[in-house]
Design an enzyme around this catalytic site. Structure first.
Site, PDB file in Angstrom:
ATOM      1  CB  CYS A 270      -1.255   3.068  11.267  1.00 16.02           C
ATOM      2  SG  CYS A 270      -1.183   2.634   9.524  1.00 16.02           S
TER       3      CYS A 270
ATOM      4  CE  LYS B 150       2.974  -1.092  12.213  1.00 13.94           C
ATOM      5  NZ  LYS B 150       3.435   0.288  12.121  1.00 13.94           N
TER       6      LYS B 150
ATOM      7  NE  ARG C  80      -3.441  -3.163   6.043  1.00 19.91           N
ATOM      8  CZ  ARG C  80      -2.587  -2.204   5.600  1.00 19.91           C
ATOM      9  NH1 ARG C  80      -1.287  -2.416   5.648  1.00 19.91           N
ATOM     10  NH2 ARG C  80      -3.061  -1.060   5.135  1.00 19.91           N
TER      11      ARG C  80
ATOM     12  CE  LYS D  56       3.104   6.943  10.252  1.00 24.73           C
ATOM     13  NZ  LYS D  56       1.996   7.347   9.377  1.00 24.73           N
TER      14      LYS D  56
ATOM     15  NE  ARG E 236      -6.909   8.948  12.718  1.00 26.25           N
ATOM     16  CZ  ARG E 236      -7.816   9.849  12.329  1.00 26.25           C
ATOM     17  NH1 ARG E 236      -7.720  11.087  12.752  1.00 26.25           N
ATOM     18  NH2 ARG E 236      -8.837   9.490  11.551  1.00 26.25           N
TER      19      ARG E 236
ATOM     20  CB  THR F 206       5.503   3.351  11.100  1.00 22.20           C
ATOM     21  OG1 THR F 206       4.721   4.064  10.147  1.00 22.20           O
ATOM     22  CG2 THR F 206       5.396   4.009  12.465  1.00 22.20           C
TER      23      THR F 206
ATOM     24  CE1 TYR G 254      -3.145  -3.003   1.666  1.00 18.08           C
ATOM     25  CE2 TYR G 254      -4.366  -1.311   0.483  1.00 18.08           C
ATOM     26  CZ  TYR G 254      -4.299  -2.577   1.038  1.00 18.08           C
ATOM     27  OH  TYR G 254      -5.389  -3.409   0.965  1.00 18.08           O
TER      28      TYR G 254
ATOM     29  N   GLY H 211      -8.790  -0.327  14.451  1.00 13.69           N
ATOM     30  CA  GLY H 211      -8.055  -1.372  13.734  1.00 13.69           C
ATOM     31  C   GLY H 211      -7.016  -0.761  12.820  1.00 13.69           C
TER      32      GLY H 211
ATOM     33  NE  ARG I  33     -16.797   1.496  13.875  1.00 13.96           N
ATOM     34  CZ  ARG I  33     -15.562   1.732  14.334  1.00 13.96           C
ATOM     35  NH1 ARG I  33     -15.217   2.931  14.708  1.00 13.96           N
ATOM     36  NH2 ARG I  33     -14.703   0.747  14.498  1.00 13.96           N
TER      37      ARG I  33
HETATM   38  N1  SAJ Z   1     -11.463   5.465  14.278  1.00 12.37           N
HETATM   39  C1  SAJ Z   1     -12.396   5.700  15.304  1.00 12.37           C
HETATM   40  N2  SAJ Z   1     -12.787   6.999  15.526  1.00 12.37           N
HETATM   41  C2  SAJ Z   1     -12.291   8.040  14.766  1.00 12.37           C
HETATM   42  C3  SAJ Z   1     -11.309   7.769  13.733  1.00 12.37           C
HETATM   43  C4  SAJ Z   1     -10.929   6.464  13.522  1.00 12.37           C
HETATM   44  O1  SAJ Z   1     -12.862   4.780  15.997  1.00 12.37           O
HETATM   45  O2  SAJ Z   1     -12.719   9.182  14.993  1.00 12.37           O
HETATM   46  C5  SAJ Z   1     -11.027   4.077  14.042  1.00 12.37           C
HETATM   47  C6  SAJ Z   1     -11.323   3.626  12.599  1.00 12.37           C
HETATM   48  O3  SAJ Z   1     -12.614   3.054  12.528  1.00 12.37           O
HETATM   49  C7  SAJ Z   1     -10.226   2.598  12.351  1.00 12.37           C
HETATM   50  C8  SAJ Z   1      -9.057   3.126  13.178  1.00 12.37           C
HETATM   51  O4  SAJ Z   1      -9.611   4.039  14.133  1.00 12.37           O
HETATM   52  O5  SAJ Z   1     -10.610   1.327  12.858  1.00 12.37           O
HETATM   53  C9  SAJ Z   1      -7.977   3.838  12.355  1.00 12.37           C
HETATM   54  O6  SAJ Z   1      -8.600   4.778  11.562  1.00 12.37           O
HETATM   55  P1  SAJ Z   1      -7.770   5.982  10.848  1.00 12.37           P
HETATM   56  O7  SAJ Z   1      -8.764   6.913  10.291  1.00 12.37           O
HETATM   57  O8  SAJ Z   1      -6.767   6.523  11.776  1.00 12.37           O
HETATM   58  O9  SAJ Z   1      -7.070   5.221   9.615  1.00 12.37           O
HETATM   59  P2  SAJ Z   1      -5.561   4.708   9.386  1.00 12.37           P
HETATM   60  O10 SAJ Z   1      -5.101   3.942  10.535  1.00 12.37           O
HETATM   61  O11 SAJ Z   1      -5.545   4.068   8.056  1.00 12.37           O
HETATM   62  O12 SAJ Z   1      -4.750   6.078   9.193  1.00 12.37           O
HETATM   63  C10 SAJ Z   1      -3.877   6.582  10.157  1.00 12.37           C
HETATM   64  C11 SAJ Z   1      -3.768   8.085   9.852  1.00 12.37           C
HETATM   65  N3  SAJ Z   1      -3.011   8.719  10.893  1.00 12.37           N
HETATM   66  C12 SAJ Z   1      -3.354   9.960  11.319  1.00 12.37           C
HETATM   67  O13 SAJ Z   1      -4.269  10.594  10.854  1.00 12.37           O
HETATM   68  C13 SAJ Z   1      -2.479  10.532  12.403  1.00 12.37           C
HETATM   69  C14 SAJ Z   1      -3.084   8.267   8.487  1.00 12.37           C
HETATM   70  O14 SAJ Z   1      -2.838   9.639   8.254  1.00 12.37           O
HETATM   71  C15 SAJ Z   1      -1.734   7.524   8.486  1.00 12.37           C
HETATM   72  O15 SAJ Z   1      -1.110   7.642   7.232  1.00 12.37           O
HETATM   73  C16 SAJ Z   1      -1.993   6.059   8.768  1.00 12.37           C
HETATM   74  O16 SAJ Z   1      -2.589   5.951  10.055  1.00 12.37           O
HETATM   75  C17 SAJ Z   1      -0.631   5.337   8.750  1.00 12.37           C
HETATM   76  O17 SAJ Z   1      -0.343   4.712   7.729  1.00 12.37           O
HETATM   77  O18 SAJ Z   1       0.121   5.514   9.690  1.00 12.37           O
END
Ligand code: SAJ
Length: 471
Positions: free
Chosen positions: A290, A293, A368, A232, A239, A145, A25, A287, A447
């Protein structure tokens, strides 16, 4: 700063050829964006010819994308750069000797959060292959990361061991973490600001040269390699912490009989004067590859730094606590389901639950570390029959996933929404009740996608995360 490295790089001139290790990805969109830039002559994509991912090599060389899910513009760009002869994928890592810069985008999961032991197996193999084949003046960049301290520590050590050369003198070394999200990979790379951190100023400068040529609106933010690693891991940790905060508040609102979304709107309304209220959304869990972990990478970075942390005696890191709160949410979904079934006079052991949403994030097929897995396991362990629906996820080891919603909810005692796919916002209470064929079917919303009153009016037993006003 090593004048020796500066002289070598000045001698070498601008970066012309690039190698990207890890066709996933992160690696695939990065490689084709480099290849699409007129500044670069050619890009090699390096992929191990393994039983699980070797198929990607031929697919890419046919101009096809091996990535599942909708990635706007990616398939077209792969075809364009392959047809133009600017990109090829290979498992022949000796070709690294032909490139001026090589980036590593390799998975860095964790073996155990408890012992803070990461699984750097694939990364170390990638570093060994890189070290064995780089030539003088090559720039090596880690995009994965990683635990803070890895670039200047483990990575440098392996590259020097394998190459017989010295980082900062004979070759450049930097960290430029990926910041992509599935569904918008190309856009994220072009538009997000890019953190770039070298182990020395020359390396930082060389990496700035590499990435500035693929950014459209994003800026380059240069810093040291360790600061880049912390940036990072910390941005994902923050978040996760923000999500844990709203999840904990949601649990409180359930106890107090109020609607967390009213509270969220209220908190979010305080604006202006530099006030930023980044209130995220509660839900059935966190989930992905990122947030699940990166906290542990950050914690491990502190541990391996060898420094003495001044922190309240015996108190656990708030970041790790946040992980535990978010890991608890699928358990909470299970508890809500059991409570609702008992209100309908049922127990899990004599019930069928329709699990709606297997992907870890809405409108994606990426599953994942999906929170749905723990929820399903808890139900199965209590003797419950579970069927899974997801409009995007095609397959998942050990779980049969249906794309037919009506089949999955048929004769179900409960329907539980784990992922916020657009499709579930359109669930119709009377149609769903008819398919479930129960006088008091159960619906558990993880949700906040449905309107509780519509379902309660139809005789549903309703439960929702953070909906103390309706539970
Ligand atoms: N989630 C919630 N509530 C929220 C936002 C997300 O429960 O308000 C849950 C989502 O359903 C999901 C998980 O958290 O299960 C992760 O969601 P995400 O929107 O953080 O998606 P990721 O993990 O793909 O993206 C994050 C992002 N990190 C940040 O915004 C700081 C993205 O910018 C990074 O590039 C990515 O991690 C990464 O690759 O590190």
């Amino acid at each position: 700063m090593s004048s020796k490295l500066k002289n070598i790089l000045d001698e070498k001139g601008p970066i012309r050829k690039i190698g990207v290790i890890g066709m996933g990805y992160v690696g695939i969109p990065a490689a084709v964006l480099f290849a699409d830039s007129d500044a670069f002559e050619f890009v090699w994509g390096f992929q191990r010819d393994s039983p699980t991912s070797g198929y990607k090599i031929d697919m890419l060389n046919r101009g096809e994308s091996p990535l599942k899910g909708d990635e706007p513009g990616l398939e077209e760009l792969i075809k364009k750069v392959v047809d133009a002869g600017k990109f090829r994928c290979t498992s022949d890592f000796t070709r690294i000797s032909e490139v001026d810069a090589v980036t590593l985008a390799i998975q860095t999961p964790f073996l155990s959060a408890k012992s803070l032991e990461p699984d750097f197996g694939a990364l170390i193999e990638g570093l060994r292959l890189t070290g064995r084949n780089i030539t003088e003046g090559t720039l090596v960049v880690l995009e994965s990361t990683i635990t803070p301290g890895t670039t200047g520590g483990l990575a440098r050590q392996i590259l020097e061991e394998e190459s017989g050369m010295k980082a900062s003198e004979d070759f450049a070394l930097a960290h430029a973490p990926e910041r992509v999200m599935v569904g918008r990979l190309l856009r994220n790379i072009r538009e997000h600001d890019r953190i770039v951190g070298g182990i020395d100023r020359e390396s930082t400068q060389r990496a700035v040269e590499l990435y500035s040529l693929v950014l459209t609106s994003g800026r380059i933010i240069p810093m040291t390699a360790t600061a880049a690693e912390v940036t990072k891991t910390a941005e994902n940790t923050f978040r996760d912490l923000q999500i844990a905060a709203i999840n904990q508040l949601a649990l409180y609102c359930e106890v107090m009989g109020i609607n967390v979304y009213d509270v969220r709107t209220g908190i979010d309304s305080l604006k202006g004067e530099g006030i930023t209220r980044a209130v995220l959304y509660p839900g059935a869990g966190v989930g992905g590859h990122c947030l699940t972990k990166d906290t542990y990478h950050l914690e491990r970075g502190v541990k391996i730094s060898g420094g003495k942390l001044d922190y309240p005696q015996g108190m656990e890191s708030i970041f790790v606590l946040a992980r535990k709160v978010n890991d608890f949410m699928p358990v909470h979904m299970y508890n809500l389901t059991v409570e609702a079934l008992s209100r309908a006079g049922k127990t899990p052991a004599d019930s069928k639950v329709a699990l709606l949403g297997w992907a870890f994030i809405r409108n994606s097929d990426d599953a994942r570390n999906t929170p749905s897995e723990l929820y399903r396991k808890l139900l199965l362990d209590s003797g419950c029959a579970v069927e899974v629906h997801d409009p995007y996820v095609k397959e998942y080891p050990g779980v049969s996933i249906s794309h037919e919603l009506s089949d999955v909810v048929k004769n179900a005692d409960a329907a539980a929404i784990l992922t916020g796919h657009d499709e579930y916002f359109k669930l119709d209470a009377s149609a769903l009740k008819e398919l479930m064929g129960k006088e008091h079917p159960v619906i558990v919303d993880g949700r906040n996608v449905i309107k509780p009153d519509d379902f309660i009016a139809e005789g549903f037993v309703y439960k929702g995360i953070g909906r103390g006003d309706k539970n």
